[in-house]
Design an enzyme around this catalytic site. Structure first.
Site, PDB file in Angstrom:
ATOM      1  CG  ASN A  86       3.933  -2.265   4.653  1.00 45.52           C
ATOM      2  OD1 ASN A  86       4.850  -2.716   3.976  1.00 45.52           O
ATOM      3  ND2 ASN A  86       2.999  -1.491   4.150  1.00 45.52           N
ATOM      4  CE  LYS A 135      18.316  -4.319   2.750  1.00 46.57           C
ATOM      5  NZ  LYS A 135      17.614  -4.442   4.044  1.00 46.57           N
ATOM      6  N   GLY A 159       9.085   1.001   0.039  1.00 41.53           N
ATOM      7  CA  GLY A 159       9.446   1.443   1.386  1.00 41.53           C
ATOM      8  C   GLY A 159       9.317   2.941   1.504  1.00 41.53           C
ATOM      9  CB  SER A 160      10.768   5.269   3.942  1.00 41.66           C
ATOM     10  OG  SER A 160      12.143   5.242   3.639  1.00 41.66           O
ATOM     11  N   GLY A 203      13.748   5.275  -0.764  1.00 40.90           N
ATOM     12  CA  GLY A 203      13.411   5.013  -2.171  1.00 40.90           C
ATOM     13  C   GLY A 203      14.080   5.997  -3.113  1.00 40.90           C
ATOM     14  CD  GLU A 212       3.942   1.406  -3.502  1.00 41.82           C
ATOM     15  OE1 GLU A 212       3.627   2.566  -3.169  1.00 41.82           O
ATOM     16  OE2 GLU A 212       3.690   0.403  -2.829  1.00 41.82           O
ATOM     17  CB  CYS A 229       2.145   2.487   0.870  1.00 37.50           C
ATOM     18  SG  CYS A 229       1.702   1.212  -0.271  1.00 37.50           S
TER      19      CYS A 229
HETATM   20  C1  UN1 Z   1      -2.874  -3.057  -0.019  1.00 43.53           C
HETATM   21  O1  UN1 Z   1      -3.411  -1.948  -0.100  1.00 43.53           O
HETATM   22  O2  UN1 Z   1      -3.492  -4.044   0.396  1.00 43.53           O
HETATM   23  O3  UN1 Z   1       3.444  -1.030   1.017  1.00 43.53           O
HETATM   24  C2  UN1 Z   1      -1.493  -3.282  -0.466  1.00 43.53           C
HETATM   25  C3  UN1 Z   1       2.227  -1.049   0.845  1.00 43.53           C
HETATM   26  C4  UN1 Z   1       1.728  -1.314  -0.554  1.00 43.53           C
HETATM   27  C5  UN1 Z   1       0.793  -2.444  -0.641  1.00 43.53           C
HETATM   28  C6  UN1 Z   1      -0.604  -2.108  -0.259  1.00 43.53           C
HETATM   29  N1  UN1 Z   1       2.864  -1.547  -1.423  1.00 43.53           N
HETATM   30  O4  UN1 Z   1       1.478  -0.888   1.769  1.00 43.53           O
END
Ligand code: UN1
Length: 504
Positions: free
Chosen positions: A164, A187, A239-240, A244, A261, A295
């Site tokens: 994303n 990766k 990621g998911s 994760g 995250e 996220c």
């Molecule tokens: C944002 O809010 O601009 O995977 C960044 C994601 C987060 C980053 C968000 N690690 O969407």
């Protein structure tokens, strides 16, 4: 909702070639064919090449291992100069690479160009780390002694990134990894290999020594190969939640530091005294920019009962002007989601949510025969707002699960405390937004909301490079990212009891 250009009429662009990068050499992958397609135009190939195979991962690990001591000994200011030069390189290519990003991932061109600029900003922030304090000094209970806390790199770090933010998230992991003296095997998500390659190209052009950063494309199997490699010293993942947790579990079994995250189900709370014009605009951005694929996106909206009807009317009328279409058309507000498969999953979840009692406030039903619009096909989705009546709302899929698309679940709160309680009603705790002009409510929100990032009167998404990023509860695992928080993950500390060495 409006739509833009007829995509079928626009000319196709030439695809770019994809190569992996191991020990300072670019080469063709030897694995399965890798095709990066434009989600707005499935017939358009943005880039193609081949995946890496397990032996490429092993070669990348070996290169990273042998480059590690030399890179760790390079003064931090020299490492930083490489990052700053890479930032300049990204800035000078931001238009071209932002366009590639929009074509590869599907976010709008403005967001794509903005993301390349953001990656540059991140590289620049860490590029200047040499000018900041490098540790701590404590006094000692013993005369003639000081106690220092200094930092050492972990060694070889695996970096696994999602689709994303194809360049910003790699930058915000790779930049701190490198500045603190680690070497990297990277990766990226297979859906967005081209922008990953662009970041590596920028760092190579900036003079990064061979072996310090290695790039392999491939599926989850390569990720497993990486996390199971005996030479890996740490793993950072975004990621998911499912992947994760699996990777974190594997890393933990091997005693490796891991930073993961993962999910979010972020609430925006609009209290009765809020500036509704401001709040509607911010909720719109938080929920639907990047097609809701952040996220940190706003996926839950909690409205205090008194203003709920007016807020939803205003949101609906703003959404009527929201343009869904070709991401590279400047008039477009929202492109497709990343793939047709992702769109199908989101449509199925909306269907389930409706079966479970949610009411469609705006958007279209997933089935065009039910009055859905023609764009609700392929990878395109209509921005959807679903209200969940009180009752067994907590069980509704659209309230509970991260759908990672342009779907907003709404509930009404009887009072302020009810609004905070609803916001906390999630296994995740990444971000939240509160709209109010009342300082008492703001201070209450600070105490009540269990989230890692709290926006007061701004959208739930967005993150600056110099401050900590990450969630509470099940949104994250391990130390936070960004700013000086990143140092907690990418370094070990050494506590040094320091005396002068003379007996006199
Ligand atoms: C944002 O809010 O601009 O995977 C960044 C994601 C987060 C980053 C968000 N690690 O969407």
């Amino acid at each position: 909702m409006e739509t833009t250009t007829d995509l079928a009429q626009a000319p196709l662009r030439e695809p770019a070639g994809l190569q992996i990068y191991v020990n300072g050499e670019w080469s063709e992958g030897r694995g399965a064919t890798l095709v990066s397609a434009n989600p707005a135009r499935p017939g358009e190939i943005v880039a193609h090449g081949a995946e890496a195979v397990a032996s490429d991962v092993r070669a990348a690990m070996a290169a990273a291992r042998s480059a590690a001591p030399g890179w760790a000994r390079t003064p931090m200011h020299e490492r930083g100069a490489v990052l700053v030069r890479a930032a300049e390189y990204l800035e000078s290519n931001s238009e071209a690479w932002g366009l590639e990003l929009a074509r590869e991932e599907g976010k709008t061109l403005a967001e794509g160009i903005g993301e390349v600029a953001r990656a540059a900003q991140i590289l620049r922030y860490y590029g200047n780390e040499g000018d900041r304090p490098a540790g701590e000094v404590f006094s000692s209970p013993r005369r003639g002694e000081r106690i220092l806390v200094t930092r050492r790199p972990l060694g070889v770090v695996g970096v696994i990134t999602p689709f994303n933010f194809p360049i910003a998230i790699p930058a915000w992991k790779i930049a701190p990894a490198l500045i603190y003296g680690n070497t990297v095997v990277f990766k990226p998500a297979s859906l967005v290999p081209l922008l990953a390659m662009r970041l590596v190209q920028a760092l190579e052009a900036a003079g990064l020594p061979a072996g310090v950063l290695n790039l392999v494309f491939g599926s989850g199997e390569l990720g497993n190969e990486l996390v199971e490699h005996p030479d890996l010293d740490g793993l950072t993942f975004t990621g998911s939640t499912g992947v994760g947790r699996t990777l974190s579990g594997k890393a933990a079994l091997r005693g490796l530091p891991v930073q993961a995250e993962m999910g979010g189900k972020n609430a925006s709370i609009v209290l009765a005294d809020a500036d509704l014009e401001l709040a509607v605009g911010q909720v719109l951005f938080g929920a639907f920019r990047s097609s809701g694929q952040k996220c940190t996106a706003t996926s839950r909206l909690i409205l205090q009962e008194e203003i709920a009807d007016e807020f939803l009317e205003r949101l609906q009328s703003r959404l009527q002007e929201w343009v869904v279409g070709d991401p590279v058309d400047p008039a477009t507000h929202m492109g497709p989601v990343v793939s047709a498969a992702a769109a199908d999953e989101i449509r199925a979840a909306i269907r389930t949510a409706l079966d479970q009692g949610a009411k469609l406030v705006c958007g279209s039903t997933p089935d065009p025969a039910d009055g859905g619009i023609s764009l609700a096909t392929g990878s395109f989705l209509t921005p959807s707002v679903l209200e969940i009546p009180a009752g067994d709302a907590a069980e509704n899929i659209v309230w509970r699960e991260e759908l990672f698309g342009p779907v907003l679940a709404v509930r009404r709160a009887a009072n302020v405390q009810d609004a905070f309680d609803l916001a906390n009603e999630s296994e995740f705790g990444l971000s939240a937004a509160v709209f109010t002009q009342d300082a008492t409510r703001i201070l209450d929100a600070l105490d009540e909301l269990d989230v890692g990032i709290l926006h007061i009167n701004s959208e739930s998404a967005g993150a600056d490079p110099h401050v900590p990023f990450g969630g509470t509860k099940k949104s994250g695992y391990g130390p936070k990212e960004q700013g000086s928080a990143a140092r907690e993950f990418f370094t070990h500390t050494t506590t040094v009891y320091l005396r002068g060495g003379s007996s006199a």
